[in-house]
Design a protein around this motif. Structure first.
Motif, PDB file in Angstrom:
ATOM      1  N   TYR A   4      -3.359   3.303   5.000  1.00  0.00           N
ATOM      2  CA  TYR A   4      -2.096   4.034   5.113  1.00  0.00           C
ATOM      3  C   TYR A   4      -1.381   3.662   6.410  1.00  0.00           C
ATOM      4  CZ  TYR A   4       1.268   7.833   5.199  1.00  0.00           C
ATOM      5  OH  TYR A   4       2.417   8.548   5.235  1.00  0.00           O
ATOM      6  N   ALA A   5      -2.116   3.601   7.505  1.00  0.00           N
ATOM      7  CA  ALA A   5      -1.523   3.215   8.791  1.00  0.00           C
ATOM      8  C   ALA A   5      -0.996   1.794   8.737  1.00  0.00           C
ATOM      9  CB  ALA A   5      -2.562   3.362   9.903  1.00  0.00           C
ATOM     10  N   ALA A   6      -1.724   0.905   8.094  1.00  0.00           N
ATOM     11  CA  ALA A   6      -1.256  -0.485   7.969  1.00  0.00           C
ATOM     12  C   ALA A   6       0.045  -0.545   7.192  1.00  0.00           C
ATOM     13  CB  ALA A   6      -2.324  -1.340   7.299  1.00  0.00           C
ATOM     14  N   LEU A   7       0.145   0.236   6.131  1.00  0.00           N
ATOM     15  CA  LEU A   7       1.346   0.261   5.310  1.00  0.00           C
ATOM     16  C   LEU A   7       2.546   0.780   6.100  1.00  0.00           C
ATOM     17  CD1 LEU A   7       2.651   0.023   2.477  1.00  0.00           C
ATOM     18  CD2 LEU A   7       1.892   2.368   2.070  1.00  0.00           C
ATOM     19  N   ARG A   8       2.343   1.794   6.895  1.00  0.00           N
ATOM     20  CA  ARG A   8       3.449   2.418   7.622  1.00  0.00           C
ATOM     21  C   ARG A   8       3.842   1.660   8.890  1.00  0.00           C
ATOM     22  NH1 ARG A   8       5.013   4.349   3.532  1.00  0.00           N
ATOM     23  NH2 ARG A   8       4.163   6.234   2.705  1.00  0.00           N
ATOM     24  N   LYS A   9       2.889   1.018   9.544  1.00  0.00           N
ATOM     25  CA  LYS A   9       3.172   0.417  10.844  1.00  0.00           C
ATOM     26  C   LYS A   9       3.175  -1.108  10.834  1.00  0.00           C
ATOM     27  CE  LYS A   9       1.334   4.340  13.346  1.00  0.00           C
ATOM     28  NZ  LYS A   9       0.382   4.821  14.313  1.00  0.00           N
ATOM     29  N   HIS A  10       2.463  -1.690   9.899  1.00  0.00           N
ATOM     30  CA  HIS A  10       2.326  -3.141   9.894  1.00  0.00           C
ATOM     31  C   HIS A  10       2.796  -3.688   8.554  1.00  0.00           C
ATOM     32  CE1 HIS A  10       0.287  -2.753  13.697  1.00  0.00           C
ATOM     33  NE2 HIS A  10      -0.553  -1.888  13.155  1.00  0.00           N
ATOM     34  N   CYS A  11       1.897  -4.327   7.835  1.00  0.00           N
ATOM     35  CA  CYS A  11       2.274  -4.933   6.565  1.00  0.00           C
ATOM     36  C   CYS A  11       1.061  -4.990   5.641  1.00  0.00           C
ATOM     37  CB  CYS A  11       2.803  -6.338   6.816  1.00  0.00           C
ATOM     38  SG  CYS A  11       3.900  -6.919   5.553  1.00  0.00           S
ATOM     39  N   VAL A  12       1.302  -4.758   4.350  1.00  0.00           N
ATOM     40  CA  VAL A  12       0.240  -4.843   3.357  1.00  0.00           C
ATOM     41  C   VAL A  12       0.631  -5.908   2.345  1.00  0.00           C
ATOM     42  CG1 VAL A  12      -0.988  -3.609   1.541  1.00  0.00           C
ATOM     43  CG2 VAL A  12      -0.385  -2.415   3.640  1.00  0.00           C
ATOM     44  N   LEU A  13      -0.251  -6.849   2.135  1.00  0.00           N
ATOM     45  CA  LEU A  13      -0.034  -7.925   1.173  1.00  0.00           C
ATOM     46  C   LEU A  13      -0.995  -7.691   0.012  1.00  0.00           C
ATOM     47  CD1 LEU A  13       1.429 -10.614   0.616  1.00  0.00           C
ATOM     48  CD2 LEU A  13      -0.429 -11.759   1.822  1.00  0.00           C
ATOM     49  N   VAL A  14      -0.450  -7.622  -1.206  1.00  0.00           N
ATOM     50  CA  VAL A  14      -1.258  -7.262  -2.364  1.00  0.00           C
ATOM     51  C   VAL A  14      -1.209  -8.389  -3.402  1.00  0.00           C
ATOM     52  CG1 VAL A  14      -1.607  -5.551  -4.187  1.00  0.00           C
ATOM     53  CG2 VAL A  14      -0.646  -4.837  -1.986  1.00  0.00           C
ATOM     54  N   ASP A  15      -2.374  -8.895  -3.759  1.00  0.00           N
ATOM     55  CA  ASP A  15      -2.483  -9.847  -4.858  1.00  0.00           C
ATOM     56  C   ASP A  15      -2.437  -9.044  -6.151  1.00  0.00           C
ATOM     57  OD1 ASP A  15      -2.928 -12.230  -6.238  1.00  0.00           O
ATOM     58  OD2 ASP A  15      -5.102 -12.006  -6.132  1.00  0.00           O
ATOM     59  N   GLN A  16      -1.646  -9.490  -7.133  1.00  0.00           N
ATOM     60  CA  GLN A  16      -1.472  -8.713  -8.354  1.00  0.00           C
ATOM     61  C   GLN A  16      -1.745  -9.543  -9.613  1.00  0.00           C
ATOM     62  OE1 GLN A  16       1.969  -6.187  -8.518  1.00  0.00           O
ATOM     63  NE2 GLN A  16       2.161  -6.189  -6.313  1.00  0.00           N
ATOM     64  N   PRO A  17      -2.983  -9.948  -9.822  1.00  0.00           N
ATOM     65  CA  PRO A  17      -3.295 -10.707 -11.031  1.00  0.00           C
ATOM     66  C   PRO A  17      -3.210  -9.862 -12.296  1.00  0.00           C
ATOM     67  CG  PRO A  17      -5.313 -10.171  -9.869  1.00  0.00           C
ATOM     68  CD  PRO A  17      -4.164  -9.723  -8.993  1.00  0.00           C
ATOM     69  N   LEU A 113       4.511  -7.449  -1.153  1.00  0.00           N
ATOM     70  CA  LEU A 113       4.551  -7.319   0.302  1.00  0.00           C
ATOM     71  C   LEU A 113       5.188  -5.963   0.597  1.00  0.00           C
ATOM     72  CD1 LEU A 113       4.184  -8.913   3.008  1.00  0.00           C
ATOM     73  CD2 LEU A 113       6.540  -9.684   2.695  1.00  0.00           C
ATOM     74  N   HIS A 114       4.396  -5.025   1.117  1.00  0.00           N
ATOM     75  CA  HIS A 114       4.899  -3.676   1.395  1.00  0.00           C
ATOM     76  C   HIS A 114       4.788  -3.401   2.881  1.00  0.00           C
ATOM     77  CE1 HIS A 114       5.282  -2.323  -2.791  1.00  0.00           C
ATOM     78  NE2 HIS A 114       4.276  -3.159  -3.005  1.00  0.00           N
ATOM     79  N   CYS A 115       5.930  -3.195   3.504  1.00  0.00           N
ATOM     80  CA  CYS A 115       5.955  -2.889   4.930  1.00  0.00           C
ATOM     81  C   CYS A 115       7.389  -2.661   5.394  1.00  0.00           C
ATOM     82  CB  CYS A 115       5.323  -4.016   5.735  1.00  0.00           C
ATOM     83  SG  CYS A 115       6.094  -5.623   5.522  1.00  0.00           S
ATOM     84  N   PRO A 116       7.555  -1.976   6.504  1.00  0.00           N
ATOM     85  CA  PRO A 116       8.900  -1.760   7.023  1.00  0.00           C
ATOM     86  C   PRO A 116       9.606  -3.052   7.422  1.00  0.00           C
ATOM     87  CG  PRO A 116       7.322  -0.279   8.083  1.00  0.00           C
ATOM     88  CD  PRO A 116       6.540  -1.251   7.256  1.00  0.00           C
ATOM     89  N   SER A 117       8.845  -4.089   7.756  1.00  0.00           N
ATOM     90  CA  SER A 117       9.452  -5.330   8.248  1.00  0.00           C
ATOM     91  C   SER A 117       9.477  -6.446   7.200  1.00  0.00           C
ATOM     92  CB  SER A 117       8.683  -5.816   9.483  1.00  0.00           C
ATOM     93  OG  SER A 117       7.320  -6.036   9.135  1.00  0.00           O
ATOM     94  N   GLY A 118       9.247  -6.118   5.930  1.00  0.00           N
ATOM     95  CA  GLY A 118       9.164  -7.147   4.891  1.00  0.00           C
ATOM     96  C   GLY A 118      10.444  -7.951   4.716  1.00  0.00           C
ATOM     97  N   ALA A 158       6.935   2.809   1.182  1.00  0.00           N
ATOM     98  CA  ALA A 158       7.427   1.892   2.209  1.00  0.00           C
ATOM     99  C   ALA A 158       8.259   0.833   1.491  1.00  0.00           C
ATOM    100  CB  ALA A 158       6.266   1.234   2.942  1.00  0.00           C
ATOM    101  N   PRO A 159       9.153   0.156   2.198  1.00  0.00           N
ATOM    102  CA  PRO A 159       9.901  -0.925   1.544  1.00  0.00           C
ATOM    103  C   PRO A 159       8.940  -1.933   0.908  1.00  0.00           C
ATOM    104  CG  PRO A 159      10.851  -0.448   3.679  1.00  0.00           C
ATOM    105  CD  PRO A 159       9.567   0.341   3.587  1.00  0.00           C
ATOM    106  N   GLY A 160       9.167  -2.224  -0.371  1.00  0.00           N
ATOM    107  CA  GLY A 160       8.286  -3.134  -1.096  1.00  0.00           C
ATOM    108  C   GLY A 160       9.042  -4.314  -1.652  1.00  0.00           C
TER     109      GLY A 160
END
Length: 181
Positions: A4-17, A113-118, A158-160
């Motif tokens: 949750y902290a990574a999503l809100r403050k940094h960036c989360v990269l999700v593989d979606q097969p 890619l989900h994050c405020p800076s995407g 978060a912005p996605g």
């Protein structure tokens, strides 16, 4: 808590097969889809993206999908387990319309890619205008030399940014996004 902290403050990269893409072309694609799906699509401009449902004969949801309207085609982003069924049942309703369905399952891969800076990150990496994905819109970009379709979907709060990338470049794009931070 860390995710949750990574999503809100940094960036989360999700593989979606677990996602698949269906492409629809032909001059009657918009009126056809407008009459088949639950979303009003006919009045939407190019580079729009909307959530919609494909219902079965009993009015139950058969597919939960995202509809990306591009100038020369429409892309349906659907769960991979519903892709074949959606393709078969939707195309079964084509009678005289100029509508062509094609599965892009083998040719494409999905990354999110989900994050405020995407938006800023994609702008830096691909030269995409950072305001171009503000309101759930779609855009073609070139990412690390690969033609990519990106669309906005804030499903995590978060912005996605959802990326449809060529399967042949998916590993490279994923790794370069990780390296870019």
């Amino acid at each position: 808590e860390l995710e949750y902290a990574a999503l809100r403050k940094h960036c989360v990269l999700v593989d979606q097969p677990h996602r698949a893409i269906i492409e629809i072309t032909g001059k009657d694609r918009m009126p056809f889809l407008d009459s088949m799906l639950t979303q009003d699509l006919d009045s939407l401009p190019d580079f729009s993206c909307r959530h919609s449902f494909w219902l079965n004969n009993k009015g139950r949801i058969d597919s939960d999908l995202r509809v990306l309207i591009l100038p020369d085609r429409v892309l349906l982003d659907v769960d991979i387990h519903a892709a074949e069924r959606t393709l078969a049942t939707l195309s079964g309703y084509v009678i005289a319309e100029d509508v062509i369905f094609r599965s892009l399952q083998e040719e494409t891969h999905r990354i999110a890619l989900h994050c405020p800076s995407g938006q800023r990150l994609l702008h830096e990496l691909a030269g995409t205008p950072s305001d171009g994905l503000a309101n759930l819109t779609a855009a073609p970009i070139t990412l690390f030399g690969h033609d990519t379709t990106v669309y906005r979907d804030d499903s995590t709060g978060a912005p996605g940014l959802e990326l449809i990338v060529p399967a042949s470049g998916a590993v490279e794009i994923y790794q370069k996004l990780v390296d870019a931070g």
